[in-house]
Design a protein around this motif. Structure first.
Motif, PDB file in Angstrom:
ATOM      1  N   CYS A 135      -0.803  -8.181   2.947  1.00  0.00           N
ATOM      2  CA  CYS A 135      -0.984  -6.889   3.609  1.00  0.00           C
ATOM      3  C   CYS A 135      -0.939  -5.821   2.522  1.00  0.00           C
ATOM      4  N   HIS A 136      -1.676  -4.766   2.751  1.00  0.00           N
ATOM      5  CA  HIS A 136      -1.735  -3.666   1.791  1.00  0.00           C
ATOM      6  C   HIS A 136      -1.713  -2.366   2.586  1.00  0.00           C
ATOM      7  N   ASP A 137      -0.581  -1.686   2.540  1.00  0.00           N
ATOM      8  CA  ASP A 137      -0.425  -0.401   3.222  1.00  0.00           C
ATOM      9  C   ASP A 137      -0.960   0.681   2.298  1.00  0.00           C
ATOM     10  N   THR A 138      -1.945   1.433   2.747  1.00  0.00           N
ATOM     11  CA  THR A 138      -2.590   2.411   1.867  1.00  0.00           C
ATOM     12  C   THR A 138      -2.303   3.859   2.255  1.00  0.00           C
ATOM     13  N   LYS A 139      -1.512   4.081   3.321  1.00  0.00           N
ATOM     14  CA  LYS A 139      -1.196   5.450   3.748  1.00  0.00           C
ATOM     15  C   LYS A 139       0.304   5.618   3.913  1.00  0.00           C
ATOM     16  N   ALA A 140       0.810   6.740   3.460  1.00  0.00           N
ATOM     17  CA  ALA A 140       2.219   7.079   3.689  1.00  0.00           C
ATOM     18  C   ALA A 140       2.279   7.893   4.981  1.00  0.00           C
ATOM     19  N   ASP A 141       2.075   7.197   6.116  1.00  0.00           N
ATOM     20  CA  ASP A 141       1.973   7.882   7.406  1.00  0.00           C
ATOM     21  C   ASP A 141       3.087   7.497   8.373  1.00  0.00           C
ATOM     22  N   VAL A 144       1.820  -2.044   7.894  1.00  0.00           N
ATOM     23  CA  VAL A 144       0.743  -2.968   8.222  1.00  0.00           C
ATOM     24  C   VAL A 144       1.309  -4.383   8.178  1.00  0.00           C
ATOM     25  N   ARG A 145       0.992  -5.180   9.196  1.00  0.00           N
ATOM     26  CA  ARG A 145       1.416  -6.582   9.207  1.00  0.00           C
ATOM     27  C   ARG A 145       0.182  -7.447   9.439  1.00  0.00           C
ATOM     28  N   ASP A 198       0.062   2.234  -1.250  1.00  0.00           N
ATOM     29  CA  ASP A 198      -0.065   1.190  -2.261  1.00  0.00           C
ATOM     30  C   ASP A 198       1.039   0.139  -2.235  1.00  0.00           C
ATOM     31  N   ASP A 199       1.629  -0.109  -1.071  1.00  0.00           N
ATOM     32  CA  ASP A 199       2.576  -1.215  -0.917  1.00  0.00           C
ATOM     33  C   ASP A 199       1.761  -2.479  -0.651  1.00  0.00           C
TER      34      ASP A 199
END
Length: 129
Positions: free
Chosen positions: A55-61, A65-66, A89-90
């Protein structure tokens, strides 16, 4: 002269069939597929090499994401997940899921929120382990 041509033809035919059979076996060894699902807050990926999910979380919102990958193994449904909470960018990658080679794998991506769990999910996409 005719016997020489026949012998050359037979040799070429045998070599061609052997090459085709070898190429067929080599091609079937890596029958798995990769599925990458993009959503507005990130991506989820199933990698057939090692049966891993990313998984790649691209927003600091405030949402994570799973990625889920599910497949039947010895008559039971197995699931592998990877969850990203860190914002922009996690990137997280799971270990080997141990799916059966050539098995059908269902893959989906969900937005997640701490304390709530899955908020909204994509439909399933399909891959081969």
């Amino acid at each position: 002269m005719r016997n020489r041509l026949r012998k050359t033809f037979r040799t070429g035919l045998v070599a061609g069939v052997a090459l085709a059979v070898t190429a067929g076996f080599a091609g079937s060894a890596s029958a798995g597929t990769i599925v990458k699902i993009r959503v507005s807050g990130g991506t989820g990926t199933f990698l057939d090499a090692g049966d891993r999910v990313e998984c790649h979380d691209t927003k600091a919102d405030g949402y994570g994401v799973r990625t889920y990958a599910e497949s039947m193994v010895h008559g039971e449904e197995w699931m592998q997940t990877a969850s990203c909470w860190g914002g922009k960018d996690d990137l997280v990658q799971s270990g080997n899921a141990g799916f059966v080679e050539g098995a059908r794998v269902k893959v989906k991506v969900c937005y997640i929120k701490r304390g709530v769990g899955d908020v909204r999910c994509t439909g399933y996409r399909y891959a081969t382990a």
